[in-house]
Design a protein around this motif. Sequence first.
Motif, PDB file in Angstrom:
ATOM      1  N   LEU A 281       0.714  -1.073  -0.052  1.00  0.00           N
ATOM      2  CA  LEU A 281       0.010   0.163   0.064  1.00  0.00           C
ATOM      3  C   LEU A 281       0.986   1.348   0.009  1.00  0.00           C
ATOM      4  N   THR A 282       1.923   1.174   0.818  1.00  0.00           N
ATOM      5  CA  THR A 282       2.847   2.325   1.121  1.00  0.00           C
ATOM      6  C   THR A 282       3.463   2.561  -0.387  1.00  0.00           C
ATOM      7  N   HIS A 283       3.981   1.623  -1.211  1.00  0.00           N
ATOM      8  CA  HIS A 283       4.657   1.671  -2.456  1.00  0.00           C
ATOM      9  C   HIS A 283       3.664   2.346  -3.378  1.00  0.00           C
ATOM     10  N   ALA A 284       2.432   1.995  -3.482  1.00  0.00           N
ATOM     11  CA  ALA A 284       1.653   2.385  -4.315  1.00  0.00           C
ATOM     12  C   ALA A 284       1.192   4.038  -3.989  1.00  0.00           C
ATOM     13  N   LEU A 285       0.916   4.236  -2.764  1.00  0.00           N
ATOM     14  CA  LEU A 285       0.911   5.551  -2.596  1.00  0.00           C
ATOM     15  C   LEU A 285       1.988   6.540  -2.815  1.00  0.00           C
ATOM     16  N   LEU A 286       3.072   6.295  -2.870  1.00  0.00           N
ATOM     17  CA  LEU A 286       4.400   6.929  -2.987  1.00  0.00           C
ATOM     18  C   LEU A 286       4.461   7.144  -4.276  1.00  0.00           C
ATOM     19  N   ARG A 287       3.775   6.394  -5.145  1.00  0.00           N
ATOM     20  CA  ARG A 287       3.936   6.633  -6.678  1.00  0.00           C
ATOM     21  C   ARG A 287       3.321   8.056  -7.007  1.00  0.00           C
ATOM     22  N   TYR A 288       2.581   8.500  -6.243  1.00  0.00           N
ATOM     23  CA  TYR A 288       2.027   9.733  -6.388  1.00  0.00           C
ATOM     24  C   TYR A 288       3.090  10.786  -6.592  1.00  0.00           C
ATOM     25  N   LYS A 289       3.894  10.754  -5.596  1.00  0.00           N
ATOM     26  CA  LYS A 289       5.049  11.699  -5.062  1.00  0.00           C
ATOM     27  C   LYS A 289       4.396  12.940  -4.873  1.00  0.00           C
ATOM     28  N   SER A 290       4.610  13.713  -5.271  1.00  0.00           N
ATOM     29  CA  SER A 290       3.906  15.382  -4.745  1.00  0.00           C
ATOM     30  C   SER A 290       2.593  15.547  -5.052  1.00  0.00           C
ATOM     31  N   LYS A 291       2.118  14.751  -5.907  1.00  0.00           N
ATOM     32  CA  LYS A 291       0.755  14.957  -6.486  1.00  0.00           C
ATOM     33  C   LYS A 291      -0.280  14.248  -5.769  1.00  0.00           C
ATOM     34  N   LEU A 292      -0.083  13.557  -4.618  1.00  0.00           N
ATOM     35  CA  LEU A 292      -0.892  12.891  -3.911  1.00  0.00           C
ATOM     36  C   LEU A 292      -2.260  13.824  -3.422  1.00  0.00           C
ATOM     37  N   PRO A 293      -3.341  13.490  -3.896  1.00  0.00           N
ATOM     38  CA  PRO A 293      -4.435  14.192  -3.367  1.00  0.00           C
ATOM     39  C   PRO A 293      -4.635  14.082  -2.002  1.00  0.00           C
ATOM     40  N   HIS A 294      -5.063  15.006  -1.262  1.00  0.00           N
ATOM     41  CA  HIS A 294      -5.215  15.197   0.136  1.00  0.00           C
ATOM     42  C   HIS A 294      -6.193  14.275   0.568  1.00  0.00           C
ATOM     43  N   SER A 295      -7.258  14.269  -0.068  1.00  0.00           N
ATOM     44  CA  SER A 295      -8.557  13.762   0.194  1.00  0.00           C
ATOM     45  C   SER A 295      -8.022  11.851   0.319  1.00  0.00           C
ATOM     46  N   THR A 296      -7.224  11.601  -0.722  1.00  0.00           N
ATOM     47  CA  THR A 296      -6.537  10.291  -0.554  1.00  0.00           C
ATOM     48  C   THR A 296      -6.010  10.028   0.611  1.00  0.00           C
ATOM     49  N   ARG A 297      -5.019  10.987   0.608  1.00  0.00           N
ATOM     50  CA  ARG A 297      -4.092  10.996   2.346  1.00  0.00           C
ATOM     51  C   ARG A 297      -5.026  10.654   3.526  1.00  0.00           C
ATOM     52  N   ASP A 298      -6.024  11.570   3.582  1.00  0.00           N
ATOM     53  CA  ASP A 298      -6.987  11.553   4.757  1.00  0.00           C
ATOM     54  C   ASP A 298      -7.724  10.168   4.871  1.00  0.00           C
ATOM     55  N   LEU A 299      -8.256   9.725   3.847  1.00  0.00           N
ATOM     56  CA  LEU A 299      -8.812   8.404   3.729  1.00  0.00           C
ATOM     57  C   LEU A 299      -7.906   7.411   4.272  1.00  0.00           C
ATOM     58  N   VAL A 300      -6.712   7.173   3.782  1.00  0.00           N
ATOM     59  CA  VAL A 300      -5.884   6.221   4.370  1.00  0.00           C
ATOM     60  C   VAL A 300      -5.423   6.215   5.697  1.00  0.00           C
ATOM     61  N   THR A 301      -4.940   7.278   5.981  1.00  0.00           N
ATOM     62  CA  THR A 301      -4.517   7.680   7.565  1.00  0.00           C
ATOM     63  C   THR A 301      -5.663   7.433   8.562  1.00  0.00           C
ATOM     64  N   GLY A 302      -6.976   8.112   8.127  1.00  0.00           N
ATOM     65  CA  GLY A 302      -8.117   7.825   8.986  1.00  0.00           C
ATOM     66  C   GLY A 302      -8.385   6.371   9.131  1.00  0.00           C
ATOM     67  N   CYS A 303      -8.182   5.383   8.078  1.00  0.00           N
ATOM     68  CA  CYS A 303      -8.478   3.955   8.054  1.00  0.00           C
ATOM     69  C   CYS A 303      -7.583   3.281   9.030  1.00  0.00           C
ATOM     70  N   MET A 304      -6.250   3.664   8.847  1.00  0.00           N
ATOM     71  CA  MET A 304      -4.815   3.002   9.586  1.00  0.00           C
ATOM     72  C   MET A 304      -5.119   3.372  10.952  1.00  0.00           C
ATOM     73  N   ILE A 305      -5.514   4.683  11.279  1.00  0.00           N
ATOM     74  CA  ILE A 305      -5.589   4.748  12.579  1.00  0.00           C
ATOM     75  C   ILE A 305      -6.834   4.116  13.468  1.00  0.00           C
ATOM     76  N   LYS A 306      -7.841   4.002  12.551  1.00  0.00           N
ATOM     77  CA  LYS A 306      -9.104   3.223  12.985  1.00  0.00           C
ATOM     78  C   LYS A 306      -8.935   1.839  13.289  1.00  0.00           C
ATOM     79  N   TRP A 307      -7.993   1.163  12.388  1.00  0.00           N
ATOM     80  CA  TRP A 307      -7.141  -0.035  12.653  1.00  0.00           C
ATOM     81  C   TRP A 307      -6.406  -0.299  13.789  1.00  0.00           C
ATOM     82  N   LEU A 308      -5.631   0.732  14.328  1.00  0.00           N
ATOM     83  CA  LEU A 308      -4.743   0.865  15.324  1.00  0.00           C
ATOM     84  C   LEU A 308      -5.586   0.732  16.493  1.00  0.00           C
ATOM     85  N   LYS A 309      -6.874   1.251  16.599  1.00  0.00           N
ATOM     86  CA  LYS A 309      -7.843   1.288  17.821  1.00  0.00           C
ATOM     87  C   LYS A 309      -8.543   0.074  17.822  1.00  0.00           C
ATOM     88  N   ILE A 310      -7.919  -0.909  18.170  1.00  0.00           N
ATOM     89  CA  ILE A 310      -8.404  -2.210  17.924  1.00  0.00           C
ATOM     90  C   ILE A 310      -8.791  -2.678  19.586  1.00  0.00           C
TER      91      ILE A 310
END
Length: 231
Positions: A84-113
Amino acid sequence: IGGDLHEAALQDILTKPELQTKEWEGTSTLYDLRTIVEGALVHLLQPGNTNEVALQNQFPRFAAALDKLSGGNMLNERPFFISLTHALLRYKSKLPHSTRDLVTGCMIKWLKIEGFASPKTAICSPLHECFMYLLNEWSSLGNLVLPRDLFLSLGEEAIAASSRGEVGQKCERFAKLWASDDDSFLAVKEQYMRMLSSTPDARALQWKEKIGIDDESPPTSPERDEMQVDS
């Protein structure tokens, strides 16, 4: 022929193989399905395979499927998170903020187990390590991708989620692991050290005090290695 088959069926000559009655028992099938869904999500997130608007609907569906297939426990899916990280880093500096926020929000939710693992297990998990690695990589691309304030804030959220604490409060569990030589925590600590080493000293000290870390030694920058899937 049809009549013969019908008569044989009535006589119970044709019986279903035992495998057909047991192939859905256990967890192996769910594991295979989870792997397929993980691979599909990684493919979807690669640049050019979807658009920002569609992803707002697609991503939550994939996340919900993974929640069901994993039983809510995604802590140890290291190969998936690296891909997943490798796929997201392919955007480089063009990563949409909405995509960033979707991913970080989901991963934090998974941490809150809750109920599946102890707080220490979550804090020291591959998920936590991979999450902070991803943030460090995004931060290295500049503030356009991940501003420093958001970076530090997401680090706080990850600590609070994994330790079952509250954002803005000191985390005794995390602080004790930080001060220890616990091998299971070293990979996670390395990523936080990397975050702090790229942060101005005053801000880094303020962040550590906020978490409850009592460490008089200045942060040193660990070697930056590419994350690899364990063989």
